[in-house]
Write a protein that holds these residues in place. Structure first.
Motif, PDB file in Angstrom:
ATOM      1  N   ARG A 135       0.171   8.904 -16.949  1.00 56.64           N
ATOM      2  CA  ARG A 135      -0.004   9.577 -18.250  1.00 56.64           C
ATOM      3  C   ARG A 135      -1.472   9.888 -18.548  1.00 56.64           C
ATOM      4  O   ARG A 135      -1.781  10.918 -19.137  1.00 56.64           O
ATOM      5  CB  ARG A 135       0.586   8.707 -19.370  1.00 56.64           C
ATOM      6  CG  ARG A 135       2.091   8.783 -19.438  1.00 56.64           C
ATOM      7  CD  ARG A 135       2.655   7.828 -20.472  1.00 56.64           C
ATOM      8  NE  ARG A 135       2.175   8.083 -21.821  1.00 56.64           N
ATOM      9  CZ  ARG A 135       2.585   9.104 -22.584  1.00 56.64           C
ATOM     10  NH1 ARG A 135       3.486   9.949 -22.124  1.00 56.64           N
ATOM     11  NH2 ARG A 135       2.103   9.266 -23.796  1.00 56.64           N
ATOM     12  N   GLY A 138      -2.224  12.803 -16.746  1.00 59.84           N
ATOM     13  CA  GLY A 138      -1.448  13.881 -17.365  1.00 59.84           C
ATOM     14  C   GLY A 138      -2.155  14.492 -18.564  1.00 59.84           C
ATOM     15  O   GLY A 138      -2.191  15.718 -18.727  1.00 59.84           O
ATOM     16  N   GLN A 142      -3.439  18.192 -18.959  1.00 54.81           N
ATOM     17  CA  GLN A 142      -2.995  18.983 -20.117  1.00 54.81           C
ATOM     18  C   GLN A 142      -4.189  19.650 -20.801  1.00 54.81           C
ATOM     19  O   GLN A 142      -4.129  20.829 -21.165  1.00 54.81           O
ATOM     20  CB  GLN A 142      -2.262  18.067 -21.109  1.00 54.81           C
ATOM     21  CG  GLN A 142      -1.795  18.763 -22.383  1.00 54.81           C
ATOM     22  CD  GLN A 142      -1.002  17.814 -23.279  1.00 54.81           C
ATOM     23  OE1 GLN A 142       0.135  17.487 -22.971  1.00 54.81           O
ATOM     24  NE2 GLN A 142      -1.599  17.374 -24.371  1.00 54.81           N
ATOM     25  N   VAL A 220       2.637  16.537 -21.976  1.00 56.89           N
ATOM     26  CA  VAL A 220       2.940  15.396 -21.119  1.00 56.89           C
ATOM     27  C   VAL A 220       4.266  14.863 -21.644  1.00 56.89           C
ATOM     28  O   VAL A 220       4.394  14.542 -22.824  1.00 56.89           O
ATOM     29  CB  VAL A 220       1.833  14.331 -21.216  1.00 56.89           C
ATOM     30  CG1 VAL A 220       2.235  13.075 -20.447  1.00 56.89           C
ATOM     31  CG2 VAL A 220       0.522  14.885 -20.660  1.00 56.89           C
ATOM     32  N   ILE A 227       4.372  16.678 -16.436  1.00 51.79           N
ATOM     33  CA  ILE A 227       3.811  17.567 -17.440  1.00 51.79           C
ATOM     34  C   ILE A 227       4.749  18.774 -17.494  1.00 51.79           C
ATOM     35  O   ILE A 227       5.158  19.293 -16.455  1.00 51.79           O
ATOM     36  CB  ILE A 227       2.348  17.952 -17.124  1.00 51.79           C
ATOM     37  CG1 ILE A 227       1.721  18.696 -18.310  1.00 51.79           C
ATOM     38  CG2 ILE A 227       2.213  18.740 -15.823  1.00 51.79           C
ATOM     39  CD1 ILE A 227       0.202  18.755 -18.251  1.00 51.79           C
TER      40      ILE A 227
END
Length: 380
Positions: A135, A138, A142, A220, A227
């Motif tokens: 994450r 991610g 993003q 995410v 994603i």
């Protein structure tokens, strides 16, 4: 090297073979697909929408094979029920007021919360999930990816008509969806912790009951290690879906590669990124987008060339050069929106546009030798 897996969700229009209008027959298709497509078909908020999703694909070749097989089966089920399915971000003339909402607690809640904003959201998108390492990475991806969203979006534009009107947009779907809260290009988040704090605040204050009600153009995913790109209109041809998914996969892989080398990409404010999104929505691949570095407007084709050069060093590693370079076919033939508008200019008939959309959705899927196998055919 991290495996940038791919999952694709396509939202199809369910069309009556006589009127060419949308029909609320999703249950017929889901019932018909129980034997072979049970896991792959899903209800959406309106009963004239059917969502079809792949499993987790290891590469774009697998994704294409699965999408082709699923689409072929979906088309057959539709034909067997004297229906059609079609791509396209909006239906050219159907009225949202005439389309039923699916009976489910989830959709009842959305309609209760959003009223006609939800009821009028009769639109069809392409969602693509790309696997991410974690994450934290991610959120970093993003942040950077936001810059490229209008570039990818322009290639997908496929909704020029709305309720019988030529809207003047190549993608009117986004102009419909913008009425929803928590949509559009996401803000910059400095870390996964900051991102999670935002989500937790929304839940704690009763604004949302779960993180899936954040409907940004890119997110995410709250529950999967992916994603998710949500900005694109639903394309017509399967090659267009595959091309867009391949470009998304390459962008994620390239940004990750830069981060592994302690390199980054300049971040731009959402205010600026929204200007490019607006231009892409209005004019698609005929737009001039802003090159923020040069502080000038540049023809889309130049920025596409730059984008493809940017990802070139990961394309062969991911074995998707042919799929990525299909972008030049889209540039040559026009996006779905350009082609819909051309049919309308030639015929003045929105039913002819629907026929075209159906035939393009079946292009490369329903071969001549399959025609005996399908009970009904598109009138052309």
């Amino acid at each position: 090297m991290h495996k940038f897996t791919i999952g694709v969700e396509e939202e199809y229009q369910i069309i009556d073979v006589e009127s060419r209008d949308l029909v609320s027959h999703v249950s017929k298709i889901i019932e018909g697909g129980k034997a072979t497509l049970k896991e792959n078909l899903k209800h959406e908020m309106h009963e004239s929408v059917i969502e079809m999703e792949t499993g987790i694909c290891q590469n774009i070749k697998q994704a294409k094979a699965e999408l082709t097989d699923l689409r072929k089966r979906l088309i057959r089920i539709a034909h067997d029920n004297n229906l059609r399915v079609s791509g396209g971000g909006t239906h050219p003339f159907s009225r949202w007021q005439d389309n039923q909402i699916t009976k489910a607690d989830r959709y009842d809640k959305i309609v209760s919360d959003l009223g006609d904003v939800a009821r009028s959201n009769l639109i069809f998108g392409l969602h693509v999930h790309i696997g991410i390492p974690d994450r934290e990475e991610g959120v970093r991806i993003q942040n950077v990816m936001r810059y490229f969203l209008p570039h990818v979006y322009a290639l997908s534009t496929n909704s020029p008509f709305w309720i019988g009107r030529n809207t003047g947009f190549k993608s009117y779907r986004q102009e419909v969806f913008v009425k929803f809260p928590r949509t559009g290009i996401p803000s910059y988040f400095s870390s996964a912790a900051e991102f999670d704090a935002y989500i937790n605040l929304m839940i704690k204050t009763g604004t949302i009951d779960n993180a899936k009600k954040i409907w940004w153009d890119l997110r995410v995913h709250p529950f999967y290690p992916t994603i998710e790109f949500r900005i694109c209109d639903m394309p017509l041809r399967i090659d267009e879906t595959v091309c867009l998914a391949a470009i998304m996969q390459c962008l994620v892989a390239k940004i990750y590669k830069l981060h592994q080398q302690n390199l980054s990409f300049r971040s731009y404010r959402r205010l600026l990124l929204n200007e490019n999104k607006w231009r892409a929505s209005k004019d698609g691949i005929n737009a001039c987008l802003i090159d923020f570095g040069k502080e000038t407007s540049v023809p889309y084709v130049d920025l596409l060339k730059e984008l493809l050069e940017f990802i070139d060093d990961v394309v062969d590693d991911l074995d998707c050069r042919d799929e990525v370079e299909y972008a030049w076919e889209i540039m040559k033939n026009g996006t779905g929106a350009d082609r819909q508008l051309k049919v309308f200019e030639e015929t003045g008939d929105l039913k002819a546009v629907v026929d075209y959309m159906i035939s393009e959705t079946e292009h490369g899927i329903v071969a001549k030798h399959d025609e005996d196998d399908l009970k009904f055919h598109v009138d052309t």
